[in-house]
Design a protein around this motif. Sequence first.
Motif, PDB file in Angstrom:
ATOM      1  N   VAL A 293       0.857  -1.203   0.000  1.00 49.63           N
ATOM      2  CA  VAL A 293       0.000   0.000   0.000  1.00 49.63           C
ATOM      3  C   VAL A 293       0.890   1.250   0.000  1.00 49.63           C
ATOM      4  N   PRO A 294       1.451   1.625  -1.149  1.00 54.92           N
ATOM      5  CA  PRO A 294       2.455   2.694  -1.183  1.00 54.92           C
ATOM      6  C   PRO A 294       1.962   4.016  -0.591  1.00 54.92           C
ATOM      7  N   PHE A 295       0.681   4.376  -0.783  1.00 55.82           N
ATOM      8  CA  PHE A 295       0.217   5.703  -0.318  1.00 55.82           C
ATOM      9  C   PHE A 295       0.026   5.755   1.196  1.00 55.82           C
ATOM     10  N   MET A 296       0.073   4.576   1.841  1.00 52.86           N
ATOM     11  CA  MET A 296       0.009   4.545   3.307  1.00 52.86           C
ATOM     12  C   MET A 296       1.043   5.498   3.922  1.00 52.86           C
ATOM     13  N   LEU A 297       2.222   5.530   3.321  1.00 57.75           N
ATOM     14  CA  LEU A 297       3.293   6.360   3.859  1.00 57.75           C
ATOM     15  C   LEU A 297       2.916   7.843   3.802  1.00 57.75           C
ATOM     16  N   ASP A 298       2.221   8.241   2.724  1.00 57.93           N
ATOM     17  CA  ASP A 298       1.788   9.642   2.627  1.00 57.93           C
ATOM     18  C   ASP A 298       0.784   9.972   3.720  1.00 57.93           C
ATOM     19  N   LEU A 299      -0.137   9.049   3.949  1.00 57.15           N
ATOM     20  CA  LEU A 299      -1.143   9.262   4.996  1.00 57.15           C
ATOM     21  C   LEU A 299      -0.474   9.402   6.366  1.00 57.15           C
ATOM     22  N   ALA A 300       0.541   8.575   6.573  1.00 56.34           N
ATOM     23  CA  ALA A 300       1.173   8.533   7.892  1.00 56.34           C
ATOM     24  C   ALA A 300       2.259   9.592   8.056  1.00 56.34           C
ATOM     25  N   TRP A 301       2.522  10.331   6.978  1.00 49.51           N
ATOM     26  CA  TRP A 301       3.646  11.274   6.974  1.00 49.51           C
ATOM     27  C   TRP A 301       3.624  12.272   8.137  1.00 49.51           C
ATOM     28  N   PRO A 302       2.473  12.905   8.421  1.00 49.44           N
ATOM     29  CA  PRO A 302       2.462  13.873   9.537  1.00 49.44           C
ATOM     30  C   PRO A 302       2.900  13.253  10.860  1.00 49.44           C
ATOM     31  N   LEU A 303       2.527  11.993  11.059  1.00 51.57           N
ATOM     32  CA  LEU A 303       2.929  11.306  12.283  1.00 51.57           C
ATOM     33  C   LEU A 303       4.442  11.092  12.309  1.00 51.57           C
ATOM     34  N   LEU A 304       4.978  10.713  11.132  1.00 50.72           N
ATOM     35  CA  LEU A 304       6.420  10.524  11.033  1.00 50.72           C
ATOM     36  C   LEU A 304       7.160  11.830  11.297  1.00 50.72           C
ATOM     37  N   VAL A 305       6.634  12.909  10.754  1.00 51.58           N
ATOM     38  CA  VAL A 305       7.242  14.225  10.980  1.00 51.58           C
ATOM     39  C   VAL A 305       7.242  14.545  12.471  1.00 51.58           C
ATOM     40  N   PHE A 307       7.015  12.516  15.002  1.00 50.42           N
ATOM     41  CA  PHE A 307       7.880  11.599  15.743  1.00 50.42           C
ATOM     42  C   PHE A 307       9.351  11.991  15.595  1.00 50.42           C
ATOM     43  N   THR A 308       9.787  12.237  14.362  1.00 57.18           N
ATOM     44  CA  THR A 308      11.200  12.581  14.156  1.00 57.18           C
ATOM     45  C   THR A 308      11.531  13.938  14.791  1.00 57.18           C
ATOM     46  N   GLU A 309      10.594  14.866  14.798  1.00 53.40           N
ATOM     47  CA  GLU A 309      10.841  16.162  15.451  1.00 53.40           C
ATOM     48  C   GLU A 309      11.057  15.996  16.953  1.00 53.40           C
ATOM     49  N   ARG A 310      10.258  15.115  17.567  1.00 52.93           N
ATOM     50  CA  ARG A 310      10.406  14.849  19.005  1.00 52.93           C
ATOM     51  C   ARG A 310      11.778  14.255  19.313  1.00 52.93           C
ATOM     52  N   ILE A 311      12.160  13.263  18.495  1.00 51.63           N
ATOM     53  CA  ILE A 311      13.469  12.623  18.683  1.00 51.63           C
ATOM     54  C   ILE A 311      14.586  13.655  18.495  1.00 51.63           C
ATOM     55  N   PHE A 312      14.469  14.440  17.426  1.00 50.06           N
ATOM     56  CA  PHE A 312      15.492  15.429  17.109  1.00 50.06           C
ATOM     57  C   PHE A 312      15.614  16.454  18.231  1.00 50.06           C
ATOM     58  N   LYS A 313      14.484  16.818  18.829  1.00 49.40           N
ATOM     59  CA  LYS A 313      14.532  17.810  19.917  1.00 49.40           C
ATOM     60  C   LYS A 313      15.266  17.251  21.137  1.00 49.40           C
ATOM     61  N   GLU A 314      14.994  15.990  21.465  1.00 41.30           N
ATOM     62  CA  GLU A 314      15.707  15.375  22.594  1.00 41.30           C
ATOM     63  C   GLU A 314      17.211  15.332  22.332  1.00 41.30           C
ATOM     64  N   ASP A 315      17.565  14.987  21.097  1.00 46.36           N
ATOM     65  CA  ASP A 315      18.995  14.947  20.754  1.00 46.36           C
ATOM     66  C   ASP A 315      19.612  16.339  20.835  1.00 46.36           C
ATOM     67  N   ARG A 316      18.885  17.324  20.313  1.00 45.78           N
ATOM     68  CA  ARG A 316      19.388  18.701  20.314  1.00 45.78           C
ATOM     69  C   ARG A 316      19.622  19.167  21.753  1.00 45.78           C
ATOM     70  N   ASP A 317      18.648  18.908  22.619  1.00 45.36           N
ATOM     71  CA  ASP A 317      18.780  19.350  24.012  1.00 45.36           C
ATOM     72  C   ASP A 317      20.006  18.727  24.678  1.00 45.36           C
ATOM     73  N   ILE A 318      20.229  17.454  24.427  1.00 43.69           N
ATOM     74  CA  ILE A 318      21.312  16.785  25.156  1.00 43.69           C
ATOM     75  C   ILE A 318      22.680  17.202  24.615  1.00 43.69           C
ATOM     76  N   VAL A 319      22.814  17.353  23.295  1.00 43.59           N
ATOM     77  CA  VAL A 319      24.134  17.760  22.767  1.00 43.59           C
ATOM     78  C   VAL A 319      24.435  19.211  23.159  1.00 43.59           C
ATOM     79  N   GLU A 320      23.402  20.025  23.293  1.00 44.44           N
ATOM     80  CA  GLU A 320      23.653  21.395  23.759  1.00 44.44           C
ATOM     81  C   GLU A 320      24.104  21.390  25.225  1.00 44.44           C
TER      82      GLU A 320
END
Lengths: 366, 366, 366
Positions: A293-305, A307-320
């Motif tokens: 179901v290739p378009f599944m990824l498009d539907l789920a994209w906002p969730l992926l965004v 999720f990755t933003e949350r992870i990236f923020k935790e990484d940013r906070d700790i390296v700072e």
Amino acid sequence: MRAMPLRDGQTIEAPVRDLRRVPIHPDNWYPLAWSREVKSGKTLGVHFAGEPIVLFRTASGQVHALEDRCAHRQVPLHAGVVDGEGIRCGYHGWTYDCSGKCVDVPYLGRERLPNGVRAYPCQEVHGLIFVFPGDATLAESRQLPELPSLTDKAFKTRRFGKPVNCHYSFMHENLMDMNHQFLHRKQMGQMRARSLGRRRGDDWVEVDYVFEREGGKQPTGEALVFGSSKNRSDQGGKSVMTIRTEYPYQRLRIRSDEDTLVMDLWIIYVPLDAQQRTNRTFGLLSVRRPSSVPFMLDLAWPLLVWFTERIFKEDRDIVEMEQAAHDAQGADWNHEVFPVINDLRDVLRNCGDRTVIPIREVSDLA
Amino acid sequence: MRAMPLRDGQTIEAPVRDLRRVPIHPDNWYPLAWSREVKSGKTLGVHFAGEPIVLFRTASGQVHALEDRCAHRQVPLHAGVVDGEGIRCGYHGWTYDCSGKCVDVPYLGRERLPNGVRAYPCQEVHGLIFVFPGDATLAESRQLPELPSLTDKAFKTRRFGKPVNCHYSFMHENLMDMNHQFLHRKQMGQMRARSLGRRRGDDWVEVDYVFEREGGKQPTGEALVFGSSKNRSDQGGKSVMTIRTEYPYQRLRIRSDEDTLVMDLWIIYVPLDAQQRTNRTFGLLSVRRPSSVPFMLDLAWPLLVWFTERIFKEDRDIVEMEQAAHDAQGADWNHEVFPVINDLRDVLRNCGDRTVIPIREVSDLA
Amino acid sequence: MRAMPLRDGQTIEAPVRDLRRVPIHPDNWYPLAWSREVKSGKTLGVHFAGEPIVLFRTASGQVHALEDRCAHRQVPLHAGVVDGEGIRCGYHGWTYDCSGKCVDVPYLGRERLPNGVRAYPCQEVHGLIFVFPGDATLAESRQLPELPSLTDKAFKTRRFGKPVNCHYSFMHENLMDMNHQFLHRKQMGQMRARSLGRRRGDDWVEVDYVFEREGGKQPTGEALVFGSSKNRSDQGGKSVMTIRTEYPYQRLRIRSDEDTLVMDLWIIYVPLDAQQRTNRTFGLLSVRRPSSVPFMLDLAWPLLVWFTERIFKEDRDIVEMEQAAHDAQGADWNHEVFPVINDLRDVLRNCGDRTVIPIREVSDLA
């Protein structure tokens, strides 16, 4: 300190230079902006390790990179205007062509035109504007990174990145040491990484991991990025994550148990200031569409965004926090026990520029 | 570098001192506040090149200037209270007369009074409070600027000024180099300045300009300030603008083709901080009322204010960019091709104080 | 400069070290937080003179103090989690027990555990968490302050304190010199302090005052704190205020004419940053309940809080001005005429650490 062999077989302790004061090597191609940030007929002022650089897109659509200063009174050219295929300073109207040559001073004869400013090799590819800030004669011989997943229709790509207030080396170490899953315990649950082995060359190092869930349920966001764990047996057939620093870039790839590439992240941390205590991250995260179901990824994209933003923020906070600790301690107190990180540190130290980043000193006037 | 003759006829290159690190000379009268800012019975804390100075207006209406510190515990006297013809520190109540002498410590006998603080020569004129921050014995021999247009009923005067984050020399150069009309292209349209010639003495330099419109229509705001261009022939009979730096003040005057003074701007840039990277501008802009309909100027005043504020903001933004570039470059990289500006720089360098402004250093701890 | 005797009876002027650059001595118990700030199972990051310290309360209710850094990558442990009777770093999960020993690295065998971090002696008493930041072997021999009014039901106690941006010595001098009533003229009216005499030892100094009203009416807030002046004769039977610095603590006590303790303030100023230009004040103000109507004090409490906050704000503002003046002047220009303050300065200088606080330098690159 590092043991250094002497001729007579003895060793002395020689100081290892502080990795956080190793400048990134300028003889590489660095992205300094996303293509969409440099609009037609407009300028954009950017920085590489404290060097101000103006990017501008002329009428022909081409992007050029010059020193971001007028040779006259040193005001930034990005405050000026694009004029045909050149750029005109906004103060007294001095004009430069795309090679940095001064081609007009409105109140001066053409025969008396002064010297211009430096031009940088510049290429636009993958939606990024790459500049070669070092020795321009080396630019042609150094390759731009190859990013096949970007043009492969089987993948969908997210472009992301923000400034992070730390030396680029903290970013490389953060991504490469997957034992830091504990940091993401709220997003990922209890995951444990197991290193399968490492490899290294002069300017690269890489490591493979498999992951085991120790508790909690797999979050949906993670399933999207790393693939669902449902369809795998607990013992065999696991996805393998490979993280590679190939100076100065970094890459994280996940292959499924059938050895299909399911995730491909390319990332670079470009120092902004002269002290290289701030970097701008440019990341390209390509995720394979599910074949059924290739378009599944498009539907789920906002969730992926999200999720990755949350992870990236935790990484940013700790390296700072790491950078702040280094600034307060004034030296590298790290005590690294994970071999691949020590390899990585060697690569970053050996491939970096030979100079030392100057830092502000607190002196005792007593 | 500047060629320096030697005895044997040879020359060597001697370093020219960086103009942006030349302190303004304190042996002059500097306005430190508008009269309206120092109310009766009140204090005002101001600065001259990092020196804290308190201005206070006593019951008699006189304004005095003292060091802005109590001799006791160094807290600023501006946090205290005016007491008769003196000033009382707000902490333990030590009191000073207008000569800076300590005349009361509430818990100490009169015979044991400690030394006081420094007093500065101070004069109030033209709605400005002038202070002489240098050698007080020279104050009487140095003249306050004469400003006849201020008291001439034929003129209406606007008082303006704001802090600008740059060395005062950038301000002088900005105003004197009228080739910078390109900066004001949005306000002024396409104007071209033509220099008619320059003159200079030991502590002054001046230059004449005429202007030609190269495109666009004359804006109303500009017509108010510079006079309408409608009534002039294109070839002859043009207004002449004269800009003069007479250390440390600056003046811009426009004379009509009948040699009538139509605009008279007096302006000064007073360094606030010790590093002289911030100045407070005090400007007096006098515009001649049209002889036929004198009150027209009053009606149009808000437009003139708006217009001059826009121009001033563009100038402020660009000189602050110049200062930022100088700070980043750590030296004067300017490449000046306009002779009057090189003359001006010599005047500012020669008339400035002999010391060098200290700047913060970034040191290499390697 | 201070006169220093030589062997032959002559004296030379030896420089006295700048009190504002004398570090507080670490071999004492300092409160670093209120008890209520360290909740069960939680961490709190605090500082003593630039040293980061993590306080954490384990499941058993005990509070511990460790260096606030993980031995691995130096990120603060206060960003981690309390785990049983230990603390786990939030990045890679390294775990320390309450003695600072590293007891777990999730991806490393127990036999290879690295060294841990420093632990500080820590005691919780009077609602304060005291830490001994100096030589831990001295901790037991140094006493915590005794505060009997705190447990005496006849008193009601207010806990207060805020960060103040100045060296701790300014705080001691502010409280001890009661001639600064002029500062509080709006809150207190015209009060005059009269010193009755002073006493001193090696590590302490104290002074007695009586007060006279010179004008205005006694404010209600003041009556609450200092006792009403109505019931006293003007000549005799006055309250006596005693202020004592007993290094590093300070105490202000008021005794009524019947020699009853009516007010008891204990206060300490803990340096936060390495430059010791910021301190956190911890104050315990105990006021005796009126014997006739004890609950009157509870009713009037909000007024007392408001009054003391006003006074404290005026003090904070003025000492911050003192620090700013010292920073600008780069040396101690104070001219002290009040003997007890000179005694106090000696005590603070002699009891302080022998090192010198480093300060940022402005250097001349000429």
